[in-house]
Design an enzyme around this catalytic site. Sequence first.
Site, mmCIF file in Angstrom:
data_model
loop_
_atom_site.group_PDB
_atom_site.id
_atom_site.type_symbol
_atom_site.label_atom_id
_atom_site.label_comp_id
_atom_site.label_asym_id
_atom_site.label_seq_id
_atom_site.Cartn_x
_atom_site.Cartn_y
_atom_site.Cartn_z
ATOM 1 N N GLU A 1 -6.143 -10.762 -1.061
ATOM 2 C CA GLU A 1 -6.920 -10.567 0.177
ATOM 3 C C GLU A 1 -8.413 -10.513 -0.156
ATOM 4 O O GLU A 1 -9.131 -9.615 0.267
ATOM 5 C CB GLU A 1 -6.477 -9.265 0.879
ATOM 6 C CG GLU A 1 -4.980 -9.194 1.162
ATOM 7 C CD GLU A 1 -4.558 -7.919 1.872
ATOM 8 O OE1 GLU A 1 -3.352 -7.642 1.896
ATOM 9 O OE2 GLU A 1 -5.435 -7.210 2.406
ATOM 10 N N GLU B 1 0.811 -1.231 0.000
ATOM 11 C CA GLU B 1 0.000 0.000 0.000
ATOM 12 C C GLU B 1 0.836 1.269 0.000
ATOM 13 O O GLU B 1 0.650 2.154 0.845
ATOM 14 C CB GLU B 1 -0.956 -0.026 1.208
ATOM 15 C CG GLU B 1 -1.874 -1.245 1.206
ATOM 16 C CD GLU B 1 -2.795 -1.323 2.415
ATOM 17 O OE1 GLU B 1 -3.473 -2.355 2.559
ATOM 18 O OE2 GLU B 1 -2.840 -0.358 3.199
HETATM 19 O O1 G3I Z 1 -3.381 -7.753 19.016
HETATM 20 C C1 G3I Z 1 -4.153 -6.705 19.561
HETATM 21 C C2 G3I Z 1 -4.766 -7.180 20.876
HETATM 22 O O2 G3I Z 1 -3.688 -7.363 21.802
HETATM 23 C C3 G3I Z 1 -5.723 -6.120 21.387
HETATM 24 O O3 G3I Z 1 -6.340 -6.617 22.566
HETATM 25 C C4 G3I Z 1 -6.815 -5.906 20.310
HETATM 26 C C5 G3I Z 1 -7.800 -4.865 20.773
HETATM 27 O O4 G3I Z 1 -7.707 -3.690 20.104
HETATM 28 O O5 G3I Z 1 -6.180 -5.412 19.098
HETATM 29 C C6 G3I Z 1 -5.323 -6.429 18.576
HETATM 30 O O6 G3I Z 1 -4.721 -5.910 17.447
HETATM 31 C C7 G3I Z 1 -5.625 -5.878 16.324
HETATM 32 C C8 G3I Z 1 -5.000 -6.774 15.228
HETATM 33 O O7 G3I Z 1 -5.808 -6.643 14.022
HETATM 34 C C9 G3I Z 1 -4.972 -8.230 15.625
HETATM 35 O O8 G3I Z 1 -6.256 -8.697 15.800
HETATM 36 C C10 G3I Z 1 -5.670 -4.439 15.840
HETATM 37 O O9 G3I Z 1 -6.380 -3.664 16.817
HETATM 38 C C11 G3I Z 1 -6.447 -4.373 14.519
HETATM 39 O O10 G3I Z 1 -6.359 -3.059 13.953
HETATM 40 C C12 G3I Z 1 -5.786 -5.341 13.507
HETATM 41 O O11 G3I Z 1 -6.595 -5.279 12.368
HETATM 42 C C13 G3I Z 1 -5.932 -5.825 11.216
HETATM 43 C C14 G3I Z 1 -5.769 -4.699 10.188
HETATM 44 O O12 G3I Z 1 -5.183 -5.263 8.996
HETATM 45 C C15 G3I Z 1 -4.879 -3.601 10.699
HETATM 46 O O13 G3I Z 1 -4.724 -2.651 9.716
HETATM 47 C C16 G3I Z 1 -6.864 -6.890 10.626
HETATM 48 O O14 G3I Z 1 -6.954 -8.006 11.532
HETATM 49 C C17 G3I Z 1 -6.326 -7.384 9.284
HETATM 50 O O15 G3I Z 1 -7.295 -8.207 8.649
HETATM 51 C C18 G3I Z 1 -6.064 -6.174 8.384
HETATM 52 O O16 G3I Z 1 -5.483 -6.648 7.195
HETATM 53 C C19 G3I Z 1 -5.133 -5.661 6.220
HETATM 54 C C20 G3I Z 1 -3.928 -6.200 5.460
HETATM 55 O O17 G3I Z 1 -2.875 -6.458 6.341
HETATM 56 C C21 G3I Z 1 -3.504 -5.221 4.386
HETATM 57 N N1 G3I Z 1 -4.616 -4.855 3.520
HETATM 58 C C22 G3I Z 1 -5.845 -4.419 4.171
HETATM 59 C C23 G3I Z 1 -6.274 -5.451 5.219
HETATM 60 C C24 G3I Z 1 -7.552 -4.989 5.882
HETATM 61 O O18 G3I Z 1 -7.354 -3.782 6.595
#
Ligand code: G3I
Length: 415
Positions: A303, A197
């Site tokens: 994805e 990105e």
């Molecule tokens: O690990 C922490 C946990 O310790 C905490 O308790 C919890 C509560 O907030 O957050 C957890 O982290 C989260 C992480 O996912 C793991 O679950 C983050 O808040 C959350 O923002 C993160 O979201 C991920 C997101 O990328 C972040 O930008 C999504 O799971 C994941 O599917 C998403 O994937 C991205 C690709 O990498 C790139 N392209 C877009 C795609 C969708 O946004």
Amino acid sequence: MTVVGCCVEPVPVLSSPPKFATDSMRNDRRVFTKSLTAGVAGVWVTSDRWTSLGLVPAVAAAQTVALKDVVPKGWLIGVAINQNQSDGRDAVAVELVSRQFNAITPENLLKFQSLHPEPDRFTFDAQDRYVAFGLDRGMAVIGHTLVWHSQTPGWVWSGTDGGLADRATMLERMHTHIATVVGRYKGKIRGWDVVNEALNEDGTLRDSPWRRGIGDDYIAKAFEFAREADPEAELYYNDYNLATKPAKRAGAIRIIKELQQHGIRIDAVGEQGHWRLQSPTTTEIDEAITELRATGVKVMITELDVNLLPTVAAPRPALSTGTPQRRSLEPASPAANPYVNGLPDDVQQALARYYADAFRVFLRHRDAITRVTFWGVSDGDSWLNRGRMNHPLLWDRQRHPKPAFDEVTRVLMAR
Ligand code: G3I
């Protein structure tokens, strides 16, 4: 589900299922039909009642068709898995993933933040288990992602004066990260999303801290460092909206050509595929793949999911993420969250048609497409829920295959 030699179409139990019928009821019928068609075990399985009896694996096992067995030879059909799954705690998903897919991508585990939270501390335990999960099953293990403006700890970009780190410092940090991570999984990870990105919607380079600190050549440097760390690993550029935004796609093609002109290895470009029923159209998908493959690199859908929920008021894109977060406001209004009781049949069928049409386009480019990866195992695992109830994937919350699964396997088997 198409079962070769047996009943081509599942015998519809009910011609038009009553409106109130929830997803799982419809899928119970379908699983019942499948079990019948499976015929072998004559196992009649429906979700909740049998879970406690430890018959869950039968659900996945009852599925006679596996995506990995019906995709064109050499194609990778993959899925993004979370730590619960790569650690084996989600037994149903593990069974399903092992049965259906020949490639895995880590949803979050191999991102900078997860791996390298502090300058002198790497964390590899869960990450090693993720890689072992794939290798133990003979799958292609994908690395996602080395250089991204999101999920990267602030120390990476901060200088001694608290401002932005200078070019040399940021390059040294990028090099250390890539050399350590790619080096650790040398010969184990098939390919890496080296840069993720890096583009704005108009095709210009995103104003990320990497670019401000290092300069426009941070992308080239990342690919050079990755090649140095594992000369055999495939190297990818990954982004979203390349199928819907021609200007952005042109930006991706510029990145690919600049790397090629400098003799820097890039093997493929990934369109993430976070799509909707209305967009992109099959024509747009076809045009995008045609243009991207013309650069000579392979094309991947990395994805894939189809967001069925109305867009809520777009939140401010925070700099640290950039990617617009489709999170619902508290509490999501019923209009913003219309499918809490499951998908109406017309939407279920529309989703099935959309996926089938998309795969028909992928098949038209089967010699240029090397991988299609779904972003999550089942609806309940999807990032697209975020406080709402979305249904963007091929398996529902009971891990029962949806009509979309049947349509995709039908298209793949009919080729
Ligand atoms: O690990 C922490 C946990 O310790 C905490 O308790 C919890 C509560 O907030 O957050 C957890 O982290 C989260 C992480 O996912 C793991 O679950 C983050 O808040 C959350 O923002 C993160 O979201 C991920 C997101 O990328 C972040 O930008 C999504 O799971 C994941 O599917 C998403 O994937 C991205 C690709 O990498 C790139 N392209 C877009 C795609 C969708 O946004």
